[in-house]
Motif scaffolding. Structure first.
Motif, PDB file in Angstrom:
ATOM      1  N   THR A 296      -9.316  -8.254   6.683  1.00  0.00           N
ATOM      2  CA  THR A 296      -9.083  -9.698   6.752  1.00  0.00           C
ATOM      3  C   THR A 296      -9.816 -10.322   7.935  1.00  0.00           C
ATOM      4  O   THR A 296      -9.377 -11.313   8.503  1.00  0.00           O
ATOM      5  N   HIS A 311      -8.690 -13.380   1.868  1.00  0.00           N
ATOM      6  CA  HIS A 311      -7.326 -12.831   1.801  1.00  0.00           C
ATOM      7  C   HIS A 311      -6.828 -12.607   0.376  1.00  0.00           C
ATOM      8  O   HIS A 311      -5.631 -12.733   0.102  1.00  0.00           O
ATOM      9  N   ASP A 327      -7.171 -22.516   5.191  1.00  0.00           N
ATOM     10  CA  ASP A 327      -8.494 -22.126   5.684  1.00  0.00           C
ATOM     11  C   ASP A 327      -9.417 -23.333   5.750  1.00  0.00           C
ATOM     12  O   ASP A 327     -10.111 -23.561   6.755  1.00  0.00           O
ATOM     13  N   VAL A 357      -3.283 -14.776   8.183  1.00  0.00           N
ATOM     14  CA  VAL A 357      -3.938 -14.199   7.012  1.00  0.00           C
ATOM     15  C   VAL A 357      -3.547 -12.735   6.844  1.00  0.00           C
ATOM     16  O   VAL A 357      -3.182 -12.292   5.743  1.00  0.00           O
TER      17      VAL A 357
END
Length: 406
Positions: A296, A311, A327, A357
């Motif tokens: 990630t 993710h 995001d 995340v």
């Protein structure tokens, strides 16, 4: 440093004209050139924001047409909070269905746990669901013609200041920033993480839309020994259905979709039987397998990952859209800060998103493992005890996300 036109006017024209100052400021005025790869939820939303900020933005999509993969989509409160920042809440609410409760039940319909979505912190925004194409139409409104279709990357060469990309037509272009928003099977991630395959969960799943079993129906997640079936209303007449089964040999994946669904869920409660009896044709039932990203990490020099490219994981917490929109707004907010250079923007983005995340992917994987306990008698007892004691697993996760503890 990237300066806005407002700052330029104040610096240059707010005092006696100075040619040296003018040249210095104008050299900082040029906004960065950005390539967005993928025109799904994350890519389309980011394009909207960055164009509004005045950046030079290109967006490409590998598909030859703007199709929408997926039947419907659930938007927990954090997704709606991010849509508000995009000024799209009213448009989404106009074609979505709001729910107020989540229930987990055994396959025979006996309730394991319920949770109200009207309690804090869950009540920060409405929880809704809608057809995926309706959401995509909203996100792509007025930008569809700017998306370059049937185009993907074949190579990325990075220097200290930029990235040179090669497209599938052989054309090359320099960009200050490349954004991988091309989903869990991201080609961009494959280029920058060449030796990091996706994690497979040996779970086959199906998704489709059908008639609602009854009026005033709230979302119910029915858990069996090795399978699960979710019914989530998306309107007054229709529901979004999601079913999955642990399938290590892929025997159910290999079956015709309706045959497999009837075989796996034959002994489930009446609402599931209603949904199976009213399944759409095969072309409108989506079959897949659950996967998760192995890493990630979001930033690789001049390349940044967002959405499921960053993710991608099982839909246990239904965070595909919510985390993607987080995001988008986080990255766009950083790029809007005229006091920062690009390297600092990306450092800030990675720091802001890293823990949240990673937790979301880990928690989504953990819920799949919890469901998998049903394969044994003792495991079922443990799983059911945990659900009765702590409540619906997705709601437990939503509380943490909305309380901003991570």
């Amino acid at each position: 440093m990237i300066l806005s036109r407002t700052v330029v006017i104040k610096k240059v024209f707010g005092k006696r004209f100075n040619i040296d100052l003018f040249i210095e400021v104008m050299s900082k005025l040029e906004n960065i050139r950005i390539l967005i790869v993928g025109a799904g939820i994350a890519g389309s939303a980011l394009f909207r924001r960055l164009k509004a900020q005045g950046h030079q933005v290109d967006i490409i999509e590998k598909s030859p047409t703007l199709t929408n993969e997926g039947a419907a989509i659930c938007l927990p409160a954090n997704a709606m909070i991010e849509l508000k920042k995009l000024n799209l809440v009213d448009q989404v609410m106009a074609c979505a269905h709001q729910v107020n409760q989540i229930e987990y039940a055994l396959s025979n319909g006996k309730t394991l746990a319920k949770a109200s979505l009207n309690d804090a912190p869950l009540n920060k925004a409405p929880f809704v669901a809608l057809k995926r194409d309706a959401l995509m139409n909203i996100l792509r409104k007025d930008i569809a013609e700017e998306i370059t279709l049937d185009t993907c990357l074949t190579h990325i060469e990075q220097t200290g200041e930029s990235a040179t990309v090669t497209f599938n037509n052989g054309y090359t272009q320099h960009y200050d920033l490349v954004v991988g928003a091309d989903g869990i099977n991201s080609h961009v991630r494959g280029i920058i993480q060449p030796d990091t395959p996706l994690l497979k969960h040996t779970v086959t799943n199906w998704r489709f839309i059908t008639q609602k079993p009854s009026q005033d129906f709230q979302p119910v997640y029915y858990v069996g020994d090795t399978s699960l079936f979710m019914i989530y209303p998306i309107s007054n007449e229709e529901v979004y259905c999601y079913g999955h089964v642990i399938d290590p040999t892929e025997q159910y994946y290999a079956m015709p979709v309706k045959t497999a669904l009837n075989a796996v869920f034959a002994n489930y409660a009446a609402p599931i039987k209603h949904c199976l009896d009213n399944m759409p044709d095969n072309d409108h039932i989506i079959r897949g397998g659950l996967k998760s990203v192995a890493k990630t990490e979001s930033v690789y020099n001049n390349v940044v990952l967002i959405g499921d490219a960053l993710h991608g994981c099982p839909p246990s917490l239904q965070q595909g859209a919510g985390m993607s929109l987080e995001d988008v707004n986080c990255l766009a907010d950083q790029l809007a800060d005229n006091t920062l250079d690009l390297k600092k923007v990306l450092v800030n983005y990675q720091q802001a998103r890293s823990a949240r995340v990673a937790w979301t992917v880990q928690e989504s994987n953990k819920i799949i493992k919890l469901a998998g306990l049903g394969q044994s008698f003792i495991g079922r007892l443990v799983r059911n005890f945990i659900i009765r004691r702590t409540g619906p697993a997705n709601v437990v996760g939503w509380r943490k996300l909305l309380a901003e503890k991570i």
